[in-house]
Scaffold this motif. Structure first.
Motif, mmCIF file in Angstrom:
data_model
loop_
_atom_site.group_PDB
_atom_site.id
_atom_site.type_symbol
_atom_site.label_atom_id
_atom_site.label_comp_id
_atom_site.label_asym_id
_atom_site.label_seq_id
_atom_site.Cartn_x
_atom_site.Cartn_y
_atom_site.Cartn_z
ATOM 1 N N THR A 100 1.521 2.207 -3.666
ATOM 2 C CA THR A 100 0.409 2.753 -4.446
ATOM 3 C C THR A 100 -0.092 4.071 -3.882
ATOM 4 O OG1 THR A 100 -1.167 1.381 -3.201
ATOM 5 C CG2 THR A 100 -0.315 0.481 -5.257
ATOM 6 N N ASP A 101 0.107 4.320 -2.593
ATOM 7 C CA ASP A 101 -0.327 5.575 -1.988
ATOM 8 C C ASP A 101 0.668 6.715 -2.221
ATOM 9 O OD1 ASP A 101 -2.602 4.388 -1.094
ATOM 10 O OD2 ASP A 101 -2.027 4.312 1.025
ATOM 11 N N ARG A 136 -5.921 2.426 -6.759
ATOM 12 C CA ARG A 136 -5.866 1.381 -5.737
ATOM 13 C C ARG A 136 -7.191 1.294 -4.981
ATOM 14 N NH1 ARG A 136 -1.977 -1.460 -2.720
ATOM 15 N NH2 ARG A 136 -3.149 -2.858 -1.345
ATOM 16 N N ALA A 137 -7.779 2.440 -4.652
ATOM 17 C CA ALA A 137 -9.058 2.438 -3.941
ATOM 18 C C ALA A 137 -10.143 1.749 -4.765
ATOM 19 C CB ALA A 137 -9.469 3.869 -3.605
ATOM 20 N N ARG A 139 0.814 -1.213 0.000
ATOM 21 C CA ARG A 139 0.000 0.000 0.000
ATOM 22 C C ARG A 139 0.853 1.272 0.000
ATOM 23 N NH1 ARG A 139 -4.986 0.849 0.206
ATOM 24 N NH2 ARG A 139 -5.415 -1.346 0.689
ATOM 25 N N ALA A 199 -3.139 6.105 -5.983
ATOM 26 C CA ALA A 199 -3.925 5.857 -4.767
ATOM 27 C C ALA A 199 -5.411 5.721 -5.100
ATOM 28 C CB ALA A 199 -3.707 6.977 -3.756
ATOM 29 N N ARG A 200 -5.893 6.554 -6.029
ATOM 30 C CA ARG A 200 -7.299 6.451 -6.437
ATOM 31 C C ARG A 200 -7.563 5.150 -7.198
ATOM 32 N NH1 ARG A 200 -8.240 11.775 -9.678
ATOM 33 N NH2 ARG A 200 -10.249 10.761 -10.135
#
Length: 208
Positions: A169-170, A179-180, A166, A176-177
């Motif tokens: 990807t953050d 990944r969400a 994480r 990050a989006r």
């Protein structure tokens, strides 16, 4: 390479490309949508494709350099193969082994080209440049996407992906989006596999 390369230089390039073909037949732990083993080369191709289509969205960066990192990031695995994320450990020596394998793979190349490949490998591993950060983030995005698309069987641990890399990807707001969005789909897979919510997710993989 000069505009009029010698036959020896061209022969070295051909020898390298022949050796790199192994990446087409080396497999990762995941499966494709038809249940076939995913090749490392296929993963690298879609990672590079993601970098191309997300170009503007990713903001200021050197697009060619990002593409180079995406294409080359797993090249050393042509010799030793891939280690599934669930089996990776911070002290397992993978980075040093992959660099040594890349040195072996690049041995036929002219010295300056070989040095450039190794420098790109080191840049990716260090994650110190904007392009390396993006390449690492997109690498994890592509992996999770493939796990969601692949015909991996009913016992595949989608819960593992919820904690997987994480921090990588953050590191960028766009990844990050992405990944969400993938996490939402992953949670749906986990619920479908365990409607009563009895299963526990596997521990997170190291943020390679």
């Amino acid at each position: 390479m000069s505009r009029t390369p010698s036959d020896d230089r061209l022969a070295g390039v051909l020898a390298f490309l022949r050796a790199a073909e192994a990446l087409k037949v080396r497999h990762r732990s995941g499966r494709t949508s038809d249940g076939a083993p995913e090749s490392i080369a296929a993963h690298s191709w879609r990672l590079a494709l993601a970098a191309i289509v997300l170009g503007d969205a990713l903001g200021e960066h050197d697009r060619l350099r990002l593409l180079e990192l995406c294409v080359l990031h797993d090249l050393g695995e042509a010799i030793s193969g891939d280690v599934p994320a669930i089996h990776q450990r911070p002290d397992d020596g993978r980075a040093a082994r992959e660099r040594a394998d890349l040195e072996t793979l690049g041995a036929p190349l002219p010295a300056e080209i070989r040095a450039r490949l190794l420098a790109l490998h080191d840049e990716y591993e260090a994650g110190a440049t904007r392009e390396a950060v993006l390449a690492k983030a997109l690498d994890k995005i592509e992996t999770i996407l493939q796990h969601l698309q692949g015909d991996n069987g009913p016992d595949f641990d989608h819960g593992f992906n919820l904690g997987y890399a994480r921090a990588r990807t953050d590191a960028d707001p766009v990844t990050a989006r992405l990944r969400a969005m993938l996490d939402k789909e992953t949670r749906a897979h986990v619920r479908a596999a365990d409607p009563a919510g009895r299963g526990a997710s596997s521990p997170a993989a190291p943020p390679r």
